[in-house]
Design a protein around this motif. Structure first.
Motif, PDB file in Angstrom:
ATOM      1  N   ILE A 198       0.835  -1.210   0.000  1.00 28.03           N
ATOM      2  CA  ILE A 198       0.000   0.000   0.000  1.00 28.03           C
ATOM      3  C   ILE A 198       0.866   1.256   0.000  1.00 28.03           C
ATOM      4  O   ILE A 198       0.656   2.170  -0.803  1.00 28.03           O
ATOM      5  CB  ILE A 198      -0.963  -0.012   1.216  1.00 28.03           C
ATOM      6  N   PHE A 199       1.863   1.291   0.880  1.00 27.51           N
ATOM      7  CA  PHE A 199       2.711   2.481   0.972  1.00 27.51           C
ATOM      8  C   PHE A 199       3.596   2.660  -0.259  1.00 27.51           C
ATOM      9  O   PHE A 199       3.762   3.787  -0.739  1.00 27.51           O
ATOM     10  CB  PHE A 199       3.569   2.444   2.248  1.00 27.51           C
ATOM     11  N   THR A 200       4.172   1.571  -0.766  1.00 28.99           N
ATOM     12  CA  THR A 200       5.042   1.710  -1.936  1.00 28.99           C
ATOM     13  C   THR A 200       4.234   2.070  -3.179  1.00 28.99           C
ATOM     14  O   THR A 200       4.671   2.888  -3.983  1.00 28.99           O
ATOM     15  CB  THR A 200       5.874   0.438  -2.191  1.00 28.99           C
ATOM     16  N   TRP A 201       3.046   1.478  -3.327  1.00 25.84           N
ATOM     17  CA  TRP A 201       2.197   1.803  -4.483  1.00 25.84           C
ATOM     18  C   TRP A 201       1.791   3.269  -4.430  1.00 25.84           C
ATOM     19  O   TRP A 201       1.860   3.974  -5.445  1.00 25.84           O
ATOM     20  CB  TRP A 201       0.961   0.910  -4.504  1.00 25.84           C
ATOM     21  N   SER A 202       1.371   3.712  -3.257  1.00 25.07           N
ATOM     22  CA  SER A 202       0.952   5.113  -3.111  1.00 25.07           C
ATOM     23  C   SER A 202       2.109   6.066  -3.382  1.00 25.07           C
ATOM     24  O   SER A 202       1.950   7.070  -4.076  1.00 25.07           O
ATOM     25  CB  SER A 202       0.413   5.363  -1.701  1.00 25.07           C
ATOM     26  N   THR A 203       3.270   5.745  -2.845  1.00 28.36           N
ATOM     27  CA  THR A 203       4.442   6.597  -3.053  1.00 28.36           C
ATOM     28  C   THR A 203       4.828   6.640  -4.522  1.00 28.36           C
ATOM     29  O   THR A 203       5.109   7.717  -5.066  1.00 28.36           O
ATOM     30  CB  THR A 203       5.629   6.090  -2.203  1.00 28.36           C
ATOM     31  N   PHE A 204       4.827   5.481  -5.159  1.00 32.87           N
ATOM     32  CA  PHE A 204       5.198   5.436  -6.571  1.00 32.87           C
ATOM     33  C   PHE A 204       4.176   6.168  -7.434  1.00 32.87           C
ATOM     34  O   PHE A 204       4.531   6.948  -8.313  1.00 32.87           O
ATOM     35  CB  PHE A 204       5.342   3.986  -7.051  1.00 32.87           C
ATOM     36  N   THR A 205       2.887   5.915  -7.167  1.00 27.98           N
ATOM     37  CA  THR A 205       1.818   6.483  -7.989  1.00 27.98           C
ATOM     38  C   THR A 205       1.667   7.988  -7.806  1.00 27.98           C
ATOM     39  O   THR A 205       1.462   8.713  -8.781  1.00 27.98           O
ATOM     40  CB  THR A 205       0.477   5.782  -7.668  1.00 27.98           C
ATOM     41  N   TYR A 206       1.771   8.461  -6.577  1.00 29.35           N
ATOM     42  CA  TYR A 206       1.476   9.866  -6.307  1.00 29.35           C
ATOM     43  C   TYR A 206       2.695  10.763  -6.110  1.00 29.35           C
ATOM     44  O   TYR A 206       2.556  11.979  -6.096  1.00 29.35           O
ATOM     45  CB  TYR A 206       0.553   9.975  -5.095  1.00 29.35           C
ATOM     46  N   VAL A 207       3.880  10.169  -5.935  1.00 30.95           N
ATOM     47  CA  VAL A 207       5.067  10.997  -5.729  1.00 30.95           C
ATOM     48  C   VAL A 207       6.124  10.749  -6.809  1.00 30.95           C
ATOM     49  O   VAL A 207       6.514  11.670  -7.518  1.00 30.95           O
ATOM     50  CB  VAL A 207       5.681  10.769  -4.319  1.00 30.95           C
ATOM     51  N   LEU A 208       6.573   9.515  -6.921  1.00 30.74           N
ATOM     52  CA  LEU A 208       7.696   9.232  -7.815  1.00 30.74           C
ATOM     53  C   LEU A 208       7.351   9.403  -9.289  1.00 30.74           C
ATOM     54  O   LEU A 208       8.078  10.081 -10.028  1.00 30.74           O
ATOM     55  CB  LEU A 208       8.239   7.825  -7.557  1.00 30.74           C
ATOM     56  N   ARG A 209       6.266   8.783  -9.731  1.00 29.14           N
ATOM     57  CA  ARG A 209       5.906   8.854 -11.151  1.00 29.14           C
ATOM     58  C   ARG A 209       5.536  10.270 -11.599  1.00 29.14           C
ATOM     59  O   ARG A 209       6.049  10.739 -12.615  1.00 29.14           O
ATOM     60  CB  ARG A 209       4.782   7.886 -11.491  1.00 29.14           C
TER      61      ARG A 209
END
Length: 191
Positions: free
Chosen positions: A53-64
């Motif tokens: 959940i945390f990695t998906w959210s970070t990747f989707t909303y911050v990194l990408r």
């Protein structure tokens, strides 16, 4: 129906441990007793789902959005390590016996390839939130299932007559190979 196939595939067919052989350190180390394996399985499920959940959210909303995909591995490691520390603190306070039984293997969750593998596979497959959740739950339950089955076999092997040259790690690896072959039998069930 696609979520059902994703769940079956992640749990049985593409089992993160037996089909992709990720996370084998705790698999071999903690599987000597079912009680210890059960505690590790619960910890793996908890950490895998939360980290997904945390990695998906970070990747989707911050990194990408900001073009920072190259920081994905470092970010995921930090998130997973933080969650493992949380699990360690909770176990130390709530279940001292399980904390002591897991020992060094609890710290190994931080570097567990299965937890990191699930996080990376989620971003590689570009799953949506619901698909990510189903994949994370199914993958971690598949890992736990394999770990508990293997622990049951190893407990049984301790009371079996095994040739001296095959005792210990040798028979454990042969057993893991046979379990992997058994899980391959699920291939016709889901693609």
């Amino acid at each position: 129906m696609d979520l059902f196939y994703l769940a079956i595939s992640s749990t049985f067919v593409n089992n993160i441990l037996l089909a992709q052989y990720l996370g084998h350190c705790p698999f071999l180390g903690v599987s000597k007793r079912i009680g210890t394996a059960l505690g590790m399985a619960a910890a793996i499920i908890f950490v895998t789902i939360l980290s997904a959940i945390f990695t998906w959210s970070t990747f989707t909303y911050v990194l990408r959005p900001y073009g920072l995909e190259f920081l994905q591995t470092l970010t995921f490691i930090l998130i997973i390590a933080s969650l493992v520390q949380l699990v360690e603190i909770i176990l130390k306070k709530k279940s001292k016996a399980l904390y002591n039984a897991l020992g060094v293997y609890l710290a190994l969750i931080t570097t567990n390839c299965a937890v990191m593998g699930v996080a990376l596979l989620i971003t590689r497959k570009e799953l949506g939130f619901i698909e990510m959740l189903v994949f994370a739950i199914a993958s971690s339950v598949g890992y736990a299932l394999a770990l508990l089955l293997f622990a049951g076999h190893r407990e049984r092997l301790q009371i079996s007559a095994i040739p001296k040259s095959m005792q210990g790690t040798a028979i454990a690896l042969v057993t893991a190979g046979i379990m992997s072959l058994a899980f391959i039998g699920f291939r016709g069930m889901a693609a």
